[in-house]
Design a protein around this motif. Structure first.
Motif, PDB file in Angstrom:
ATOM      1  N   ASP A 149       0.915  -1.170  -0.055  1.00 17.84           N
ATOM      2  CA  ASP A 149      -0.073  -0.009  -0.095  1.00 17.84           C
ATOM      3  C   ASP A 149       1.066   1.335  -0.003  1.00 17.84           C
ATOM      4  OD1 ASP A 149      -2.433   1.481  -0.117  1.00 17.84           O
ATOM      5  OD2 ASP A 149      -3.122   0.570   2.000  1.00 17.84           O
ATOM      6  N   ASP A 150       0.243   2.368  -0.653  1.00 20.17           N
ATOM      7  CA  ASP A 150       1.008   3.546  -0.498  1.00 20.17           C
ATOM      8  C   ASP A 150       2.359   3.667  -1.109  1.00 20.17           C
ATOM      9  OD1 ASP A 150      -1.162   4.517   0.663  1.00 20.17           O
ATOM     10  OD2 ASP A 150      -0.300   4.378   2.742  1.00 20.17           O
TER      11      ASP A 150
ATOM     12  N   GLU B 222      -4.138   4.226  -7.069  1.00 24.58           N
ATOM     13  CA  GLU B 222      -5.085   4.591  -6.122  1.00 24.58           C
ATOM     14  C   GLU B 222      -5.308   6.415  -6.140  1.00 24.58           C
ATOM     15  OE1 GLU B 222      -3.675   3.383  -2.003  1.00 24.58           O
ATOM     16  OE2 GLU B 222      -2.460   5.049  -1.724  1.00 24.58           O
TER      17      GLU B 222
HETATM   18 MG    MG Z   1      -3.152   3.686   0.025  1.00 27.36          MG
END
Ligand code: MG
Ligand code: C2E
Ligand code: MG
Ligand code: MG
Length: 282
Positions: A180-181, A237
């Protein structure tokens, strides 16, 4: 005078600190009761295949609607839940909910859809995590391959040995792993070879800057190129505009998530919007 000023400043900071820690204590008191009082819920945000906008599944995002405080954003209560360990029971609940949602979707013939759940580093401290998830999957009759877990780079590198073991155990259940990220940590990329990573979720700050200059575009292009060389799937995202989506599609980025395709919504609404019998395409 300087001394007086200094003292005033000091008192000001003390008052400010007290106010903040008071707020924290209050928030924590309410948060402890949030689960038993059923104030937590999951919202689902669609993830789509960029080439044809087919809905592939969703990310599950925690929501807290506190009777006392009203809605509290995850950026406010998740760090507190992590610090205090409350994230462990909350995280178990999230995984159990995800299994139930998947079971419900499967019963309606949507067995190819996937759900992604966020995991905190703290959850990797408890070796029971994998066992409990295995039990939930079994209870709901859901294959592990329907589930993806999202962790940040920093989580992988904390207590690396233990975390790695647990991620391989999740992998044995068929669960896939998303970073994530991606791009916001400062770690060396070598972890991509040490961990069983399947997906890179490019942080929304990079997506936001797309089309704002060649340098920004080059970064996303480079991330996508590297991901593909490593046979990883790229999820973008925070996709908000059609221009961003077009650019990402041109780069061969496979999956998009963001307001352009849909905001996070309650599971019932998600079903109604995206899981029509005709098959969800946006
Ligand atoms: Mg994220
Ligand atoms: P995340 O996992 O990176 O989730 C993506 C965040 O971006 C979500 O914020 C989502 O609502 C927001 N977002 C999605 N599309 C767009 C867009 O197009 N534009 C913009 N500006 N934002 C977009 P949210 O729901 O506030 O969650 C914040 C963070 O809280 C998550 O970041 C995740 O780190 C954490 N979180 C949420 N649910 C859970 C959970 O069940 N467990 C744990 N451990 N963390 C969670
Ligand atoms: Mg996430
Ligand atoms: Mg985040």
């Amino acid at each position: 005078r300087a001394k007086e000023y200094g003292r005033g400043l000091h008192q000001f900071f003390r008052a400010e600190m007290n106010e903040r820690s008071l707020e924290r204590v209050q928030l924590l008191n309410h948060l402890r009761r949030a689960m038993p009082q059923r104030e937590l819920s999951l919202h689902l945000q669609p993830q789509v295949r960029l080439s044809d906008r087919t809905v592939l599944g969703a990310e599950a995002l925690l929501r807290w609607n506190s009777a006392a405080l009203g809605p509290v954003g995850p950026d406010r209560f998740i760090p507190l839940a992590e610090e205090t360990g409350l994230i462990e029971p909350i995280g178990d609940w999230v995984l159990a909910q995800c299994c139930e949602l998947l079971q419900d979707w499967q019963a309606q013939g949507h067995s190819r859809l996937r759900l992604a759940a966020n995991l905190s580093g703290r959850q990797f401290r408890n070796a029971e995590l994998v066992l409990r998830l295995a039990r939930e999957l079994e209870r709901c009759g859901v294959p592990g391959s329907a589930l993806e877990v999202e962790v940040t780079e920093s989580v992988l590198l904390e207590r690396e040995g233990r975390t790695r073991e647990m991620l391989f155990a999740l992998k044995d259940l068929g669960v896939s792993l998303a970073i994530d990220d991606f791009g916001t940590g400062y770690s060396s990329l070598s972890y991509l070879r040490r961990f069983p990573v399947d997906v890179l979720k490019v942080d929304r700050s990079f997506i936001h800057d797309l089309g704002q200059g060649a340098d920004h575009d080059a970064l996303v292009r480079a991330i996508a190129g590297m991901a593909h060389a490593l046979k990883l799937t790229v999820v973008a995202e925070g996709v908000e505009t059609a221009e961003q989506a077009a650019f990402l599609t041109a780069l061969g980025c496979e999956v998009g998530q963001g307001w352009l395709f849909g905001r996070p919504v309650a599971p019932a609404e998600f079903k109604q919007r995206y899981l029509t019998p005709a098959g969800g395409s946006l």
